[in-house]
Scaffold this motif. Structure first.
Motif, mmCIF file in Angstrom:
data_model
loop_
_atom_site.group_PDB
_atom_site.id
_atom_site.type_symbol
_atom_site.label_atom_id
_atom_site.label_comp_id
_atom_site.label_asym_id
_atom_site.label_seq_id
_atom_site.Cartn_x
_atom_site.Cartn_y
_atom_site.Cartn_z
ATOM 1 N N ALA A 195 -1.335 -8.054 10.776
ATOM 2 C CA ALA A 195 -0.533 -9.260 10.982
ATOM 3 C C ALA A 195 -0.216 -9.950 9.665
ATOM 4 O O ALA A 195 0.831 -10.559 9.508
ATOM 5 C CB ALA A 195 -1.268 -10.227 11.912
ATOM 6 N N ALA A 196 -1.113 -9.822 8.707
ATOM 7 C CA ALA A 196 -0.898 -10.436 7.398
ATOM 8 C C ALA A 196 0.055 -9.610 6.533
ATOM 9 O O ALA A 196 0.356 -9.987 5.415
ATOM 10 C CB ALA A 196 -2.237 -10.602 6.689
ATOM 11 N N GLY A 197 0.509 -8.475 7.043
ATOM 12 C CA GLY A 197 1.443 -7.632 6.303
ATOM 13 C C GLY A 197 0.770 -6.695 5.319
ATOM 14 O O GLY A 197 1.421 -6.106 4.478
ATOM 15 N N LYS A 198 -0.524 -6.543 5.433
ATOM 16 C CA LYS A 198 -1.273 -5.741 4.469
ATOM 17 C C LYS A 198 -0.825 -4.279 4.441
ATOM 18 O O LYS A 198 -0.858 -3.651 3.396
ATOM 19 C CB LYS A 198 -2.765 -5.824 4.795
ATOM 20 N N TYR A 199 -0.405 -3.733 5.557
ATOM 21 C CA TYR A 199 -0.088 -2.314 5.618
ATOM 22 C C TYR A 199 1.416 -2.046 5.704
ATOM 23 O O TYR A 199 1.830 -1.003 6.150
ATOM 24 C CB TYR A 199 -0.783 -1.669 6.824
ATOM 25 N N ASN A 200 2.233 -2.963 5.270
ATOM 26 C CA ASN A 200 3.673 -2.812 5.432
ATOM 27 C C ASN A 200 4.432 -2.721 4.119
ATOM 28 O O ASN A 200 5.614 -2.982 4.076
ATOM 29 C CB ASN A 200 4.234 -3.975 6.253
ATOM 30 N N THR A 201 3.791 -2.376 3.046
ATOM 31 C CA THR A 201 4.451 -2.305 1.749
ATOM 32 C C THR A 201 5.312 -1.058 1.675
ATOM 33 O O THR A 201 4.841 0.039 1.927
ATOM 34 C CB THR A 201 3.402 -2.288 0.618
ATOM 35 N N VAL A 202 6.581 -1.238 1.317
ATOM 36 C CA VAL A 202 7.506 -0.122 1.189
ATOM 37 C C VAL A 202 8.263 -0.289 -0.121
ATOM 38 O O VAL A 202 8.795 -1.357 -0.410
ATOM 39 C CB VAL A 202 8.507 -0.084 2.366
ATOM 40 N N PHE A 203 8.298 0.761 -0.922
ATOM 41 C CA PHE A 203 9.041 0.734 -2.174
ATOM 42 C C PHE A 203 10.170 1.748 -2.093
ATOM 43 O O PHE A 203 9.970 2.860 -1.638
ATOM 44 C CB PHE A 203 8.137 1.104 -3.357
ATOM 45 N N GLN A 204 11.330 1.342 -2.550
ATOM 46 C CA GLN A 204 12.456 2.259 -2.621
ATOM 47 C C GLN A 204 13.037 2.148 -4.020
ATOM 48 O O GLN A 204 13.274 1.056 -4.518
ATOM 49 C CB GLN A 204 13.502 1.918 -1.575
ATOM 50 N N MET A 229 0.855 -1.174 0.000
ATOM 51 C CA MET A 229 0.000 0.000 0.000
ATOM 52 C C MET A 229 0.898 1.233 0.000
ATOM 53 O O MET A 229 1.821 1.330 0.793
ATOM 54 C CB MET A 229 -0.887 -0.039 1.261
ATOM 55 N N ASP A 230 0.610 2.154 -0.899
ATOM 56 C CA ASP A 230 1.412 3.368 -0.953
ATOM 57 C C ASP A 230 1.126 4.233 0.286
ATOM 58 O O ASP A 230 0.087 4.071 0.930
ATOM 59 C CB ASP A 230 1.134 4.134 -2.250
ATOM 60 N N PRO A 231 2.053 5.121 0.644
ATOM 61 C CA PRO A 231 1.890 5.898 1.880
ATOM 62 C C PRO A 231 0.605 6.733 1.957
ATOM 63 O O PRO A 231 -0.014 6.809 3.019
ATOM 64 C CB PRO A 231 3.126 6.807 1.900
ATOM 65 N N ILE A 232 0.193 7.332 0.852
ATOM 66 C CA ILE A 232 -1.026 8.150 0.880
ATOM 67 C C ILE A 232 -2.245 7.265 1.156
ATOM 68 O O ILE A 232 -3.100 7.602 1.979
ATOM 69 C CB ILE A 232 -1.204 8.933 -0.441
ATOM 70 N N SER A 233 -2.323 6.123 0.494
ATOM 71 C CA SER A 233 -3.441 5.199 0.732
ATOM 72 C C SER A 233 -3.418 4.668 2.158
ATOM 73 O O SER A 233 -4.468 4.460 2.767
ATOM 74 C CB SER A 233 -3.392 4.045 -0.262
ATOM 75 N N LEU A 234 -2.226 4.451 2.681
ATOM 76 C CA LEU A 234 -2.084 4.008 4.068
ATOM 77 C C LEU A 234 -2.665 5.046 5.025
ATOM 78 O O LEU A 234 -3.421 4.714 5.932
ATOM 79 C CB LEU A 234 -0.602 3.766 4.389
ATOM 80 N N LEU A 274 2.716 6.562 12.413
ATOM 81 C CA LEU A 274 1.519 6.668 13.243
ATOM 82 C C LEU A 274 0.311 6.040 12.537
ATOM 83 O O LEU A 274 -0.508 5.368 13.175
ATOM 84 C CB LEU A 274 1.236 8.120 13.611
ATOM 85 N N ALA A 275 0.216 6.219 11.233
ATOM 86 C CA ALA A 275 -0.868 5.592 10.471
ATOM 87 C C ALA A 275 -0.765 4.072 10.555
ATOM 88 O O ALA A 275 -1.771 3.381 10.748
ATOM 89 C CB ALA A 275 -0.832 6.058 9.016
ATOM 90 N N GLN A 276 0.445 3.539 10.436
ATOM 91 C CA GLN A 276 0.645 2.094 10.553
ATOM 92 C C GLN A 276 0.248 1.606 11.944
ATOM 93 O O GLN A 276 -0.416 0.572 12.081
ATOM 94 C CB GLN A 276 2.102 1.723 10.269
ATOM 95 N N GLU A 277 0.638 2.334 12.964
ATOM 96 C CA GLU A 277 0.293 1.944 14.335
ATOM 97 C C GLU A 277 -1.212 1.963 14.564
ATOM 98 O O GLU A 277 -1.761 1.068 15.203
ATOM 99 C CB GLU A 277 0.999 2.859 15.347
ATOM 100 N N LEU A 278 -1.877 2.980 14.039
ATOM 101 C CA LEU A 278 -3.328 3.069 14.182
ATOM 102 C C LEU A 278 -4.003 1.870 13.515
ATOM 103 O O LEU A 278 -4.900 1.251 14.090
ATOM 104 C CB LEU A 278 -3.842 4.375 13.585
#
Length: 125
Positions: free
Chosen positions: A98-107, A1-6, A84-88
């Motif tokens: 837990a399934a990693g749905k909100y941990n997508t990071v692209f570099q 998930m991109d940061p804005i969508s997160l 903070l968005a990830q923590e919320l």
């Protein structure tokens, strides 16, 4: 998930949770903290602040304008807001976190990536 969508997902989940009497103090505090950080980013733009407030009551109408304002403010590069968005979301939707749905990071450069639920891709050659 991109940061804005997160951030949008966290704001939506936080707004729903904060409206319920059963929401925990930690969720409500995280939501208020996230909103406060975003408002600080928007402090020189009253229209963006209004869009943020209106999103709370009518997310369908205000999601696209809020995404635009968040991108313009550089929220996608603000590590504190993203964290903070990830923590919320971890607190409000632990099963998805837990399934990693909100941990997508692209570099770096990324091409052809699909993020989200129920995505499909059809290649025609």
């Amino acid at each position: 998930m991109d940061p804005i969508s997160l951030v949008i997902a966290a704001l939506g989940a936080g707004a729903i949770a904060a409206a319920k009497d059963t929401a925990g103090v930690a969720v409500k505090d995280a939501y208020q903290g996230l909103k406060a950080l975003i408002k600080k980013k928007f402090e020189s733009e009253p229209k963006a602040q209004m869009v943020l407030e209106e999103y709370e009551t009518d997310p369908e109408t205000y999601e696209a304008p809020l995404k635009k304002k968040l991108a313009e403010a550089g929220v996608d590069k603000d590590e504190e807001i993203i964290k903070l968005a990830q923590e919320l979301l971890k607190q409000e939707k632990p099963e998805e976190s837990a399934a990693g749905k909100y941990n997508t990071v692209f570099q770096g450069e990324v091409k052809g990536v699909q993020i989200g639920d129920r995505n499909t891709q059809t290649n025609t050659f």
